[in-house]
Scaffold this active site. Sequence first.
Site, PDB file in Angstrom:
ATOM      1  N   ARG A   1      -5.365 -10.364 -17.808  1.00 58.41           N
ATOM      2  CA  ARG A   1      -5.725 -11.592 -18.508  1.00 58.41           C
ATOM      3  C   ARG A   1      -7.239 -11.637 -18.708  1.00 58.41           C
ATOM      4  NH1 ARG A   1      -3.021 -16.802 -16.108  1.00 58.41           N
ATOM      5  NH2 ARG A   1      -2.872 -15.292 -14.453  1.00 58.41           N
TER       6      ARG A   1
ATOM      7  N   HIS B   1       5.466   4.388   4.646  1.00 54.55           N
ATOM      8  CA  HIS B   1       4.576   5.451   5.130  1.00 54.55           C
ATOM      9  C   HIS B   1       5.120   6.195   6.361  1.00 54.55           C
ATOM     10  CE1 HIS B   1       2.140   3.490   2.283  1.00 54.55           C
ATOM     11  NE2 HIS B   1       1.511   2.643   3.071  1.00 54.55           N
TER      12      HIS B   1
HETATM   13  C1  BG6 Z   1      -1.215   0.248   2.774  1.00 58.85           C
HETATM   14  C2  BG6 Z   1      -0.990  -1.000   3.575  1.00 58.85           C
HETATM   15  O1  BG6 Z   1      -0.024   0.630   2.137  1.00 58.85           O
HETATM   16  O2  BG6 Z   1      -1.643   1.289   3.641  1.00 58.85           O
HETATM   17  C3  BG6 Z   1      -2.261  -1.391   4.326  1.00 58.85           C
HETATM   18  O3  BG6 Z   1      -0.593  -2.064   2.722  1.00 58.85           O
HETATM   19  C4  BG6 Z   1      -2.764  -0.233   5.143  1.00 58.85           C
HETATM   20  O4  BG6 Z   1      -2.040  -2.526   5.145  1.00 58.85           O
HETATM   21  C5  BG6 Z   1      -2.868   1.029   4.301  1.00 58.85           C
HETATM   22  O5  BG6 Z   1      -4.042  -0.582   5.655  1.00 58.85           O
HETATM   23  C6  BG6 Z   1      -3.193   2.239   5.159  1.00 58.85           C
HETATM   24  O6  BG6 Z   1      -3.456   3.329   4.323  1.00 58.85           O
HETATM   25  P1  BG6 Z   1      -4.441   4.497   4.776  1.00 58.85           P
HETATM   26  O7  BG6 Z   1      -4.378   5.476   3.658  1.00 58.85           O
HETATM   27  O8  BG6 Z   1      -5.785   3.867   4.979  1.00 58.85           O
HETATM   28  O9  BG6 Z   1      -3.879   5.020   6.072  1.00 58.85           O
END
Ligand code: BG6
Length: 504
Positions: A55, A253
């Site tokens: 936007r 993850h």
């Molecule tokens: C994200 C989460 O997907 O991954 C975050 O939403 C988290 O809360 C992050 O901090 C961690 O990613 P990385 O790559 O820093 O380990």
Amino acid sequence: MNDTQNTEWTPAGPCAMVIFGANGDLTRRKLVPALYNLRESGLLSQNFAVIGVARGIDEAAFRERLREEAKKHLTGELRQEIWDWLAGRIYTVSGNFKDPEAYTSLKQALARVDEERGTEGNYLYYLATPPSFFSEIPRCLQEVALTAEEVGRWRRVIVEKPFGRDLESARTLNRELLSILDESQIYRIDHYLGKETVQNILVFRFANAIFEPIWNRRYIDHVQIMVAESVGVGTRGGYYEEAGALRDMIPNHLFQLLALIAMEPPISFEADAVRNEKGKIFSAIKPIAPDEVLQMAVRGQYGEGVMPDGEEVPAYRSEPRVPAGATIETYAALKLMIDNWRWADVPFYLRTGKRLPARCTEIAIQFKRAPFVLFRQTPVGHLEPNHLVLRIQPNEGISLAFSAKIPGPVVRIGDVDMDFFNADYFDETPATGYETLLYDCMKGDAGLFQRGDNAEAAWSVVTPILDVWSALPPRDFPNYDAGTWGPRAAADLLRRDGRAWRKL
Ligand code: BG6
């Protein structure tokens, strides 16, 4: 080191990338720096363009802001010629994601870049938006005929996380997306799969013959997967209150790490071959019954505390946009069992949390102890088990801990490490972690993206935990101080099994 890689790195084909939510953090910090790095490595097509949709977005101001941000987020110096190349290909469309007119304008803009930049009608849509738009945007694109693929013209959609918030919502989202797009057009992103060290897990396991014979229940006692963060929730309190540590980190993850460690060798590195094997692992995870949840899962929330560098930090409940009596967890630990021939009876312990003493992601495989027999007549009191540790970040590398004789006339045993650091062998290429993911999507390789059924299978493992947690609000929050390793109940989770979390 000999480079045995024979995969050819050729530039991706012509395409226009449309970023929905172009004013957001992700675009500035990750996506645009990743495109810059791809250009620098020669991996973007000459016929490439980016269209930012948001936007009230203004083209000149947008480019300038991205340039300023790129200077902050690129690992190296900003090279003017690379930036100019990219900036000349950045366009904008101003509009609201719910407004049909925005899509008509987008269609015109795409026709213009096809003409000016030769992008040939290949479009990559990146949904860097709140999840409430994940099916709405594709639907609106469909209405202006921007989703259907024709021979020689592809249309792909990258969907950011979170992909649903439980099994039911993930199913609904899949259903909605699949009523508009084919599964082969949907790229569910998990940025952990963009990390080199995560991709290296499969190479480590399957390009080396020595580990596979011992990678099973006969030799492995248990596995620990940890994603520790020292940061708090910062300004993301609003999002976090809806998510919590479990939803935010585990079905995505940590489960990707779990699947890569536990899966059977795929028949090839083709996307579906790998994703089929991952899917089998998610389906083999023993479901947790509601009355087992409190035994198998632990939640925590940080109170105020002092970080190892001396910084005094506030409690989660005092963070911006977090209510005073918040009950969402900032820490979660689980014990999972995988019911298959390779892993029966081998626990997988997972933990993740914010405001822990260090930022560290690692997978530790603990092998069974050697029999003590040989050392009975010596002063050796205790034999440590062997550990193999895959360090995902930081200090990326792999180490193997084993016992060795301490020099001297009597047999005494000490613990030593064989350590491999990526940085000792490989040049560090500047990367945000999104380069490979974007490049793969432009090439049509979905191997590093989640397939819909895998996402649902992951949610089906954690949904019973979420249900029990929401039905029984915690009474002891906050239950760990910022700067410590989490609640006592997490240590008890392993202590009950005669084990302990690995100390850093
Ligand atoms: C994200 C989460 O997907 O991954 C975050 O939403 C988290 O809360 C992050 O901090 C961690 O990613 P990385 O790559 O820093 O380990």
